[in-house]
Design a protein around this motif. Structure first.
Motif, mmCIF file in Angstrom:
data_model
loop_
_atom_site.group_PDB
_atom_site.id
_atom_site.type_symbol
_atom_site.label_atom_id
_atom_site.label_comp_id
_atom_site.label_asym_id
_atom_site.label_seq_id
_atom_site.Cartn_x
_atom_site.Cartn_y
_atom_site.Cartn_z
ATOM 1 N N SER A 272 0.782 -1.269 -0.037
ATOM 2 C CA SER A 272 -0.035 -0.035 -0.080
ATOM 3 C C SER A 272 0.901 1.232 0.063
ATOM 4 C CB SER A 272 -1.129 -0.003 1.263
ATOM 5 O OG SER A 272 -0.200 0.097 2.311
ATOM 6 N N THR A 273 2.014 1.172 0.479
ATOM 7 C CA THR A 273 2.959 2.317 0.401
ATOM 8 C C THR A 273 4.174 2.079 -0.350
ATOM 9 O OG1 THR A 273 4.108 1.419 2.361
ATOM 10 C CG2 THR A 273 2.198 2.912 2.973
ATOM 11 N N GLN B 214 6.786 0.370 0.904
ATOM 12 C CA GLN B 214 7.774 0.637 1.881
ATOM 13 C C GLN B 214 8.379 -0.803 2.147
ATOM 14 O OE1 GLN B 214 6.569 2.184 5.457
ATOM 15 N NE2 GLN B 214 8.624 1.930 6.822
#
Length: 364
Positions: A199-200, A202
């Motif tokens: 979702s990021t 990261q």
């Protein structure tokens, strides 16, 4: 919470919630004597196949569509499955890759339909509830698609590099981070294990010391069962503790469970009822991996008794890529499967019920 899938416990988050496409299931999984019919599904550079672990026999489900890779169930019964189909990776004449929907109740399997996928040189495809994750090895990504929109669009993604060679995926099962995925990076040598939040984009954790040119990733007793392919070994990898839990450094501990004296190349892994089933092949050039003369072996290793049970030659017509049981459980390549007599729908229901009962008793 991120470690829940690592511990191999029931995932009570999105991948274990009731899903319209995975509720119930009535597939016939028994022999005439009433015992569960124990069959694996193998995906190779030339064939999609059944492999009976009791009779040690195989039969072709589908062939003629290039290389077959990641597989996951399409329905609660396990009667239909999705499988990656892509061109041979050695100087391909086309670059289009697809997911094929195959009815495995017919002999041979019937192609129901197919959809084009955005990944290239795809090395894995797994399902967790409504989400489908693809290893875009050629493009250097992990993609998340949604069954709700027919897997037509990329919902989330994380970036990797071509050299990192992402090849095995295991959804983390973290309710706080539902788009977190463990990615095993072959890395064309010393392998790495990365936990990425799609979702990021990261990288939440990056762990080294995993092995050499590794494949396969199944949580087991606080660690992961992995194929240390470059060394011809079945291993248990224990990640270092996270920061705040006494952890320091990024390298884990590797324990060799079994090694082939011939130092063969291992690829394809599932764990069912405490037994690791995995693929064994000779080392070879990429240009030879789809040779119709190429065979492989399937081996069975008892993880609790710590002994090799058997190994059997299979006419795969190419390198063996995936050893799985999508007709038994949605998570057959990325979490241990408790019972052979499950169907995907029954597996979800019984595992969720067990997790709820444990929670009611004050279990973790």
């Amino acid at each position: 919470a991120i470690q829940e899938n690592l511990r191999g416990k029931a995932d009570t988050s999105r991948s274990m919630q009731d899903n319209d496409n995975l509720r119930g299931g009535t597939a016939d999984t028994t022999r005439n004597n009433g015992r569960p019919r124990r069959r694996l599904i193998l995906a190779s550079h030339g064939r999609l196949m059944w492999f009976d672990v009791d009779a040690r026999t195989s039969e072709v489900i589908h062939e003629g569509r290039g290389i077959y890779y990641g597989v996951f169930p399409a329905d609660a019964s396990g009667d239909t499955i999705w499988v990656v189909s892509r061109p041979h990776n050695w100087r391909p004449k086309e670059t289009r890759e697809a997911l094929l929907l195959i009815d495995v109740t017919t002999q041979p399997g019937r192609l129901v339909r197919e959809i084009e996928i955005p990944s290239h040189f795809t090395h894995d495809a797994v399902r967790a509830g409504d989400a489908v994750f693809l290893a875009d090895t050629g493009g250097g990504h992990v993609f998340e698609l949604s069954l709700a929109d027919g897997m037509r669009n990329v919902a989330h993604a994380a970036d990797f590099t071509f050299k990192e060679h992402v090849n095995t995926l295991a959804p983390a099962g973290d309710p706080a981070r539902p788009h977190a995925v463990w990615a095993l990076l072959h890395n064309l040598g010393p392998s790495k294990l990365v936990l990425a939040d799609l979702s990021t984009g990261q990288r939440l954790r990056e762990i080294t010391g995993v092995g050499n040119k590794c494949h396969g990733l199944v949580p087991w007793e606080g660690g992961f069962i992995i194929l240390n392919s470059g060394e011809g070994q079945l291993v248990k990898f224990m990640p270092p503790p996270e920061e705040g839990e006494g952890g320091s450094g990024s390298e884990g501990n590797l324990e060799v469970l079994w090694a082939d004296t011939q130092k063969t190349f291992m690829k394809g892994l599932t764990v069912i009822e405490g037994v690791a089933y995995f693929g064994i092949a000779e080392f070879g050039e990429r240009s030879d991996r789809d040779s119709p003369d190429k065979t492989a072996e399937v081996a069975a290793f008892d993880l609790r008794a710590r002994r090799l049970l058997w190994r059997e030659k299979v006419e795969t017509k190419g390198l063996l890529n995936i050893v799985s049981a999508p007709h038994v459980a949605e998570w057959s390549t990325y979490r241990p499967v408790d019972r052979w007599d499950w169907t995907p729908g029954r597996a979800k229901e019984e595992t969720a019920a067990a997790a709820a009962a444990a929670g009611a008793l004050g279990g973790d």
